[in-house]
Design an enzyme around this catalytic site. Structure first.
Site, PDB file in Angstrom:
ATOM      1  N   SER A  62       0.824  -1.212   0.000  1.00  6.73           N
ATOM      2  CA  SER A  62       0.000   0.000   0.000  1.00  6.73           C
ATOM      3  C   SER A  62       0.859   1.264   0.000  1.00  6.73           C
ATOM      4  CB  SER A  62      -0.899   0.044   1.238  1.00  6.73           C
ATOM      5  OG  SER A  62      -1.825  -1.002   1.209  1.00  6.73           O
TER       6      SER A  62
HETATM    7  N1  SAH Z   1       0.315  -5.748   4.050  1.00 11.78           N
HETATM    8  C1  SAH Z   1       1.087  -6.036   2.855  1.00 11.78           C
HETATM    9  C2  SAH Z   1       0.360  -5.782   1.565  1.00 11.78           C
HETATM   10  C3  SAH Z   1      -0.841  -6.580   1.413  1.00 11.78           C
HETATM   11  S1  SAH Z   1      -1.343  -6.946  -0.239  1.00 11.78           S
HETATM   12  C4  SAH Z   1       2.391  -5.273   2.846  1.00 11.78           C
HETATM   13  O1  SAH Z   1       2.653  -4.481   3.749  1.00 11.78           O
HETATM   14  O2  SAH Z   1       3.176  -5.486   1.915  1.00 11.78           O
HETATM   15  C5  SAH Z   1      -2.565  -8.115   0.228  1.00 11.78           C
HETATM   16  C6  SAH Z   1      -1.987  -9.438   0.632  1.00 11.78           C
HETATM   17  O3  SAH Z   1      -3.048 -10.205   1.159  1.00 11.78           O
HETATM   18  C7  SAH Z   1      -1.407 -10.229  -0.540  1.00 11.78           C
HETATM   19  O4  SAH Z   1      -0.107 -10.608  -0.238  1.00 11.78           O
HETATM   20  C8  SAH Z   1      -2.341 -11.430  -0.634  1.00 11.78           C
HETATM   21  O5  SAH Z   1      -1.688 -12.609  -1.050  1.00 11.78           O
HETATM   22  C9  SAH Z   1      -2.833 -11.548   0.800  1.00 11.78           C
HETATM   23  N2  SAH Z   1      -4.066 -12.290   0.994  1.00 11.78           N
HETATM   24  C10 SAH Z   1      -5.186 -12.283   0.250  1.00 11.78           C
HETATM   25  N3  SAH Z   1      -6.122 -13.091   0.791  1.00 11.78           N
HETATM   26  C11 SAH Z   1      -5.570 -13.646   1.907  1.00 11.78           C
HETATM   27  C12 SAH Z   1      -6.017 -14.564   2.905  1.00 11.78           C
HETATM   28  N4  SAH Z   1      -7.237 -15.131   2.855  1.00 11.78           N
HETATM   29  N5  SAH Z   1      -5.173 -14.882   3.901  1.00 11.78           N
HETATM   30  C13 SAH Z   1      -3.944 -14.344   3.977  1.00 11.78           C
HETATM   31  N6  SAH Z   1      -3.460 -13.471   3.076  1.00 11.78           N
HETATM   32  C14 SAH Z   1      -4.265 -13.123   2.059  1.00 11.78           C
END
Ligand code: SAH
Length: 213
Positions: A62
């Protein structure tokens, strides 16, 4: 740590303070975490820009302001236990760790889980505990959590996360019935009551899994 400290100061001064971020713990943490290490080296010149950036697996890290806003909305104090869903690059988890929180973070994609684990270890974020799996199920063995932060967009707040939120507790998550367009929702649990508020429009990648898309 590896340079870019001036870029971090400018990021705080130009992107966070003018938009009203005021939690000193959040500001200090954002000024310390070396965000460039969490993106591909080719993107280092952009790492502190006012924009989200691509990471592996078609996911994104983000925009700094959104990381700061979500970190502020949970109104955390050092020592609290926080569950993050969507470790991704590990950047948000590192910010939460710098805020003095006990961080538990779940990631769905193995590739991201492995690289975040290696990077967080290298940067000495020892307090962060990581798990590979479906975060919409929470992390029942470690529950309850005083704070929960979901960093991917889902239709609504997964039921297991509501159950694993402590009372009192605060959860923040992008939620909405359309993909890529959500409301940033905060949910406070207080004396068994749930108080829900919308904090503005955001655009996050999909939350997948049992209680996701
Ligand atoms: N917080 C992260 C960015 C998140 S992007 C950072 O600081 O870089 C969203 C992330 O959520 C992605 O890596 C995606 O793979 C993960 N995601 C999506 N659905 C998910 C789930 N059910 N459980 C765990 N992770 C999930």
């Amino acid at each position: 740590m590896g340079g870019y400290s001036t870029s971090r100061r400018i990021m705080v001064l130009e992107q966070l303070l003018p938009r009203g971020i005021s939690d000193s713990g959040v500001i200090a943490a954002m000024g310390r975490v070396p965000r460039h290490f969490f993106v591909d080296e080719a993107l280092w010149p952009l790492a502190y820009s006012d924009t989200p950036l691509m990471i592996a697996g078609g996911q994104t890290i983000s925009q700094p302001y959104i990381v700061a806003l979500m970190s502020e909305l949970i109104r955390a104090r050092p020592g609290m236990r926080v569950l993050e869903i969507g470790t991704g690059s590990g950047y948000q988890a590192a910010v939460l760790a710098e805020m003095g929180l006990e961080v538990y973070s779940v990631e769905f994609l193995r590739e991201l889980h492995i690289s975040a684990a290696a990077l967080l270890r290298k940067l000495d974020y020892q307090r962060v505990r990581l798990k590979l799996g479906d975060g919409t199920l929470g992390w029942p063995e470690q529950a309850p959590f005083e704070r929960i932060m979901v960093t991917a967009g889902g239709r609504d707040i997964p039921e297991p996360l509501l159950e694993q939120l402590a009372d009192p507790g605060i959860l923040v998550m992008p939620a909405g019935s359309r993909k890529r367009l959500q409301q940033l929702v905060t949910l406070r649990k207080e004396n068994g009551r749930l108080i829900r508020e919308n904090k503005g429009s955001v655009s996050f990648v999909d939350l997948v899994g049992r209680h996701g898309w």
